[in-house]
Design a protein around this motif. Structure first.
Motif, PDB file in Angstrom:
ATOM      1  N   ASP A 161      -8.838  -1.362  -0.967  1.00  0.00           N
ATOM      2  CA  ASP A 161      -7.590  -0.602  -0.930  1.00  0.00           C
ATOM      3  C   ASP A 161      -6.415  -1.576  -1.047  1.00  0.00           C
ATOM      4  O   ASP A 161      -6.255  -2.462  -0.218  1.00  0.00           O
ATOM      5  CB  ASP A 161      -7.524   0.183   0.391  1.00  0.00           C
ATOM      6  CG  ASP A 161      -6.309   1.119   0.464  1.00  0.00           C
ATOM      7  OD1 ASP A 161      -5.501   1.156  -0.489  1.00  0.00           O
ATOM      8  OD2 ASP A 161      -6.175   1.820   1.488  1.00  0.00           O
ATOM      9  N   ASN A 162      -5.625  -1.389  -2.090  1.00  0.00           N
ATOM     10  CA  ASN A 162      -4.456  -2.241  -2.296  1.00  0.00           C
ATOM     11  C   ASN A 162      -3.248  -1.560  -1.645  1.00  0.00           C
ATOM     12  O   ASN A 162      -2.660  -0.648  -2.211  1.00  0.00           O
ATOM     13  CB  ASN A 162      -4.248  -2.417  -3.810  1.00  0.00           C
ATOM     14  CG  ASN A 162      -3.303  -3.550  -4.140  1.00  0.00           C
ATOM     15  OD1 ASN A 162      -2.773  -4.223  -3.244  1.00  0.00           O
ATOM     16  ND2 ASN A 162      -3.084  -3.773  -5.427  1.00  0.00           N
ATOM     17  N   HIS A 163      -2.926  -2.021  -0.452  1.00  0.00           N
ATOM     18  CA  HIS A 163      -1.873  -1.380   0.353  1.00  0.00           C
ATOM     19  C   HIS A 163      -0.506  -1.940  -0.054  1.00  0.00           C
ATOM     20  O   HIS A 163       0.133  -2.694   0.676  1.00  0.00           O
ATOM     21  CB  HIS A 163      -2.163  -1.656   1.826  1.00  0.00           C
ATOM     22  CG  HIS A 163      -1.308  -0.919   2.801  1.00  0.00           C
ATOM     23  ND1 HIS A 163      -1.511   0.406   3.136  1.00  0.00           N
ATOM     24  CD2 HIS A 163      -0.244  -1.320   3.546  1.00  0.00           C
ATOM     25  CE1 HIS A 163      -0.627   0.774   4.041  1.00  0.00           C
ATOM     26  NE2 HIS A 163       0.173  -0.249   4.304  1.00  0.00           N
ATOM     27  N   GLU A 271       2.376   2.037   0.796  1.00  0.00           N
ATOM     28  CA  GLU A 271       3.071   2.558   1.965  1.00  0.00           C
ATOM     29  C   GLU A 271       3.629   3.955   1.698  1.00  0.00           C
ATOM     30  O   GLU A 271       3.673   4.800   2.587  1.00  0.00           O
ATOM     31  CB  GLU A 271       4.182   1.586   2.373  1.00  0.00           C
ATOM     32  CG  GLU A 271       3.627   0.254   2.852  1.00  0.00           C
ATOM     33  CD  GLU A 271       4.711  -0.731   3.241  1.00  0.00           C
ATOM     34  OE1 GLU A 271       5.857  -0.304   3.479  1.00  0.00           O
ATOM     35  OE2 GLU A 271       4.421  -1.939   3.304  1.00  0.00           O
ATOM     36  N   SER A 272       4.058   4.215   0.453  1.00  0.00           N
ATOM     37  CA  SER A 272       4.670   5.511   0.132  1.00  0.00           C
ATOM     38  C   SER A 272       3.717   6.671   0.391  1.00  0.00           C
ATOM     39  O   SER A 272       4.138   7.772   0.734  1.00  0.00           O
ATOM     40  CB  SER A 272       5.100   5.540  -1.334  1.00  0.00           C
ATOM     41  OG  SER A 272       3.968   5.393  -2.162  1.00  0.00           O
ATOM     42  N   PHE A 273       2.423   6.401   0.220  1.00  0.00           N
ATOM     43  CA  PHE A 273       1.414   7.451   0.383  1.00  0.00           C
ATOM     44  C   PHE A 273       1.480   8.084   1.773  1.00  0.00           C
ATOM     45  O   PHE A 273       1.112   9.232   1.959  1.00  0.00           O
ATOM     46  CB  PHE A 273       0.034   6.848   0.127  1.00  0.00           C
ATOM     47  CG  PHE A 273      -1.119   7.799   0.298  1.00  0.00           C
ATOM     48  CD1 PHE A 273      -1.425   8.730  -0.689  1.00  0.00           C
ATOM     49  CD2 PHE A 273      -1.911   7.759   1.446  1.00  0.00           C
ATOM     50  CE1 PHE A 273      -2.494   9.605  -0.533  1.00  0.00           C
ATOM     51  CE2 PHE A 273      -2.976   8.640   1.607  1.00  0.00           C
ATOM     52  CZ  PHE A 273      -3.272   9.553   0.614  1.00  0.00           C
ATOM     53  N   ASP A 336      -5.605   6.009  10.594  1.00  0.00           N
ATOM     54  CA  ASP A 336      -6.103   7.381  10.741  1.00  0.00           C
ATOM     55  C   ASP A 336      -6.683   7.883   9.418  1.00  0.00           C
ATOM     56  O   ASP A 336      -7.755   8.472   9.380  1.00  0.00           O
ATOM     57  CB  ASP A 336      -4.958   8.325  11.155  1.00  0.00           C
ATOM     58  CG  ASP A 336      -4.821   8.423  12.670  1.00  0.00           C
ATOM     59  OD1 ASP A 336      -5.537   7.679  13.387  1.00  0.00           O
ATOM     60  OD2 ASP A 336      -4.011   9.237  13.144  1.00  0.00           O
ATOM     61  N   HIS A 337      -5.951   7.609   8.359  1.00  0.00           N
ATOM     62  CA  HIS A 337      -6.399   8.084   7.046  1.00  0.00           C
ATOM     63  C   HIS A 337      -7.741   7.454   6.652  1.00  0.00           C
ATOM     64  O   HIS A 337      -8.645   8.131   6.174  1.00  0.00           O
ATOM     65  CB  HIS A 337      -5.345   7.768   5.985  1.00  0.00           C
ATOM     66  CG  HIS A 337      -5.768   8.165   4.603  1.00  0.00           C
ATOM     67  ND1 HIS A 337      -5.730   9.469   4.165  1.00  0.00           N
ATOM     68  CD2 HIS A 337      -6.285   7.441   3.576  1.00  0.00           C
ATOM     69  CE1 HIS A 337      -6.177   9.531   2.925  1.00  0.00           C
ATOM     70  NE2 HIS A 337      -6.531   8.314   2.547  1.00  0.00           N
ATOM     71  N   ARG A 338      -7.855   6.165   6.870  1.00  0.00           N
ATOM     72  CA  ARG A 338      -9.092   5.473   6.466  1.00  0.00           C
ATOM     73  C   ARG A 338     -10.292   5.971   7.261  1.00  0.00           C
ATOM     74  O   ARG A 338     -11.384   6.153   6.711  1.00  0.00           O
ATOM     75  CB  ARG A 338      -8.914   3.962   6.642  1.00  0.00           C
ATOM     76  CG  ARG A 338      -7.990   3.402   5.576  1.00  0.00           C
ATOM     77  CD  ARG A 338      -7.691   1.925   5.779  1.00  0.00           C
ATOM     78  NE  ARG A 338      -6.847   1.462   4.658  1.00  0.00           N
ATOM     79  CZ  ARG A 338      -6.164   0.336   4.670  1.00  0.00           C
ATOM     80  NH1 ARG A 338      -6.211  -0.477   5.721  1.00  0.00           N
ATOM     81  NH2 ARG A 338      -5.445  -0.012   3.619  1.00  0.00           N
ATOM     82  N   VAL A 339     -10.094   6.170   8.540  1.00  0.00           N
ATOM     83  CA  VAL A 339     -11.216   6.633   9.360  1.00  0.00           C
ATOM     84  C   VAL A 339     -11.612   8.050   8.963  1.00  0.00           C
ATOM     85  O   VAL A 339     -12.791   8.360   8.801  1.00  0.00           O
ATOM     86  CB  VAL A 339     -10.852   6.543  10.857  1.00  0.00           C
ATOM     87  CG1 VAL A 339     -11.868   7.290  11.701  1.00  0.00           C
ATOM     88  CG2 VAL A 339     -10.786   5.081  11.276  1.00  0.00           C
ATOM     89  N   ALA A 340     -10.602   8.911   8.750  1.00  0.00           N
ATOM     90  CA  ALA A 340     -10.908  10.299   8.391  1.00  0.00           C
ATOM     91  C   ALA A 340     -11.557  10.387   7.014  1.00  0.00           C
ATOM     92  O   ALA A 340     -12.418  11.221   6.773  1.00  0.00           O
ATOM     93  CB  ALA A 340      -9.631  11.138   8.421  1.00  0.00           C
TER      94      ALA A 340
END
Ligand code: ARG
Length: 592
Positions: A161-163, A271-273, A336-340
């Motif tokens: 994932d390129n954050h 980050e915008s996501f 949270d997003h990654r875990v979900a």
């Protein structure tokens, strides 16, 4: 089914012996590992030390009982016990050679598949957009991509994932600069260059001398940038369209670099996501009592009892007094997003060392928040892999000093320098071939130089060292493989095989034993997040080839069987070296 590594074969034997001796209730048997010193055999188990306490006896006695119960196995020539209780395995040379052939015929080249069914998210590269990628992004990209490849080689499902930093005030500054100073002609000619020029222009326009207050005009520019940022974040259509343009230009630039470096992401969730969920995150963390109000801002405070070094009495601000969310807020939302989404076993972040406190705060704060939401927190394990600074030929690079090197320029330079080396060493090859080789060698030299150092050390990049044909370098390893290919061509071998290795003499036998340790080296590099462990292993492995050539002739060996054995042995070498380099993101060459 995958072929078992030697360690797995021996561990199974120990498990059976422990069972037969009646000790299996006392604890799981750890993996049998290669001995550090050949005096202690080839592999070693320390299980006796783990269970002698409950048995109230010396480890040596326990080891004796385990060894007496050990089943026979073709791999094992002899088992003995070192004075204190280590169980040492001396292995049968012929069995090892046969086993090596099986392992390197397997698609995983014998790498133990520890990750089957598991997911790891790796957050790496993650540059801030609107500027060109400069050398500061190099280490995260290269080290992160190598961790990516290490995990994949061990059977993990990797989500790379390129954050990217694509949100916040830098975007507002860009919008203001675009309206003020855009040079349309330059934009058409060099889009990313124009964006960078605008960004720098904004910085210059608001720069004040040390200790001086900004002028009214400067203040107005900064206020405008904040207002444009807020408009963008609130969904204003014009700003959104401009931002999308910046994003596209940056994406093209990034992809060009990634392509040259051999880097690919599964997702690019910048980050915008997370913009839309930040308000909920702030409210949520506050509601659980994990965050509190503090002079209009919202902060997570860390007390004296976190048990995490360096965290004591620090605080993570998740909302500023003006209502704005911050870098850390986004990171909580991202977790949270990654875990979900992926339910990963591990999440690894690769950034420079200056972000150590940030990640300690985010990891600890997020876990507190999860506990407060009474979620199961068995996983994921959160890992921050940080690295030291990079100097090039002795120069520290900083954007402040204006000596930032663009990554694309560095890659161009690597080609030019590699080309000189290739022309010198292989002038007889046709132009197109030398061009292809120099492209590979150039990028490989940069990648390998970075990876061969302990990540946490500061690196002083030197072209001469990176491109040297001797020593722990990419050209040295690439040459080792190319030389094997050349021998195979001379021998007329078109489909090189690995069976029939006899492993005569000390050097050949050392080669077999070394190749069998490939899986252990990969595993150690992966688990310690230190690609340099794999580099060291490959360097040591290639070093054995020189000893081998000095003592064993391949093409004019004494007998046909000997020749076939040696050809098989160097093919096994080539497979391990090539796979090792490919994990480091380096393509092997057939000739050099
Ligand atoms: N964009 C940040 C930088 O350039 C790195 C982001 C790292 N990843 C994260 N989830 N915070 O420093």
């Amino acid at each position: 089914m995958a072929v078992q590594t030697v360690s797995e074969v021996l561990t199974t034997l120990v498990v059976r012996a422990v069972d037969k001796a009646g000790f299996s209730e006392l604890g799981a048997v750890g993996a049998v590992s290669p001995s550090s010193n050949p005096r202690f055999g080839d592999y070693q188990s320390n299980h006796a030390f783990r269970i002698n306490r409950p048995l109230r006896t010396a480890p040596k006695n326990v080891a004796d009982q385990i060894v007496s119960a050990m089943p026979e196995h073709a791999a094992v020539e002899k088992v003995d016990i070192a004075g204190n209780g280590f169980i040492n395995f001396h292995l049968d040379a012929a069995w090892l050679a046969r086993h090596l052939a099986e392992l390197v015929s397997d698609e995983n080249i014998g790498i133990e598949q520890t990750g089957t069914g598991k997911v790891v998210v790796i957050d790496y590269s993650s540059p801030n957009v609107a500027k060109r990628m400069h050398i500061g992004h190099m280490r995260s990209t290269i080290i992160g991509n190598t961790l990516h490849r290490l995990y994949e080689s061990a059977g993990w499902r990797v989500v790379a994932d390129n954050h990217i930093g694509d949100w916040g005030t830098p975007m507002g500054k860009m919008i203001v600069a675009w309206h003020e100073w855009l040079d349309a002609e330059n934009l058409a000619a060099d889009a990313i260059g124009e964006l960078e020029r605008l960004y720098v222009a904004f910085g210059d326009a608001v720069k004040t001398a040390k200790g001086e207050e900004p002028t009214a005009a400067q203040q107005a520019l900064m206020d405008r940038a904040r207002a444009e940022t807020a408009k963008l974040q609130a969904g204003d259509a014009d700003n959104r369209a401009l931002w999308e343009r910046f994003m596209e230009i940056s994406r093209v630039e990034r992809d060009g670099i990634y392509d040259r470096l051999g880097v690919k992401f599964d997702v690019t969730l910048g980050e915008s996501f997370y913009n839309d969920v930040l308000a909920d995150v702030i409210a949520g963390v506050k509601k659980t009592g994990v965050a509190e109000d503090s002079e209009g801002a919202v902060v997570i405070r860390f007390g004296t009892d976190t048990g995490v070094k360096g965290l004591k009495k620090t605080a993570l601000v998740i909302q500023k007094a003006d209502g704005a969310a911050l870098y850390g807020t986004t990171d909580l939302a991202t977790l949270d997003h990654r875990v979900a989404t992926w339910d990963p076993e591990r999440i690894i972040y690769v950034t420079d060392g200056r972000q150590q406190l940030h990640f300690k705060q985010v990891f600890y704060g997020w876990n507190q928040w999860r506990k407060a939401r009474s979620e199961e927190i068995a996983r994921p394990a959160l890992v921050h892999t940080w690295f030291g600074t990079l100097k090039i030929d002795g120069e520290i690079l900083s954007s402040r000093k204006g000596n930032v090197i663009r990554l694309s320029d560095l890659l161009d330079e690597s080609y030019r320098r590699a080309r000189v080396v290739v022309d010198e060493a292989s002038g007889q090859l046709p132009e197109a071939e030398r061009d292809r080789i120099a492209k590979v060698v150039g990028v490989a030299s940069i990648r390998y130089f970075d990876l061969s150092q302990n990540p946490t050390s500061d690196v002083n990049f030197s072209w001469d060292k990176a491109l040297a044909m001797t020593g722990n370098t990419a050209p040295y390893l690439l040459y080792a493989i190319a030389r094997i290919r050349s021998i195979q061509r001379k021998a007329g071998v078109t489909e090189p095989g690995v069976s029939g290795i006899v492993a005569e003499g000390a050097v050949e036998s050392a080669m077999v034993r070394q190749l069998l340790k490939f899986s252990a080296a990969v595993n150690k590099a992966m688990e310690s997040q230190r690609p340099n462990v794999l580099c060291d292993y490959l360097f040591e492995t290639a070093g054995l080839l020189n000893k081998f050539y000095a003592s064993s002739r391949v093409l004019d060996a004494d007998t046909e069987a000997q020749k076939l054995s040696r050809l098989a042995l160097i093919e096994a070498m080539a497979r391990v070296l090539s796979r090792g380099l490919s994990i480091l993101g380096i393509k092997a060459l057939d000739r050099m």
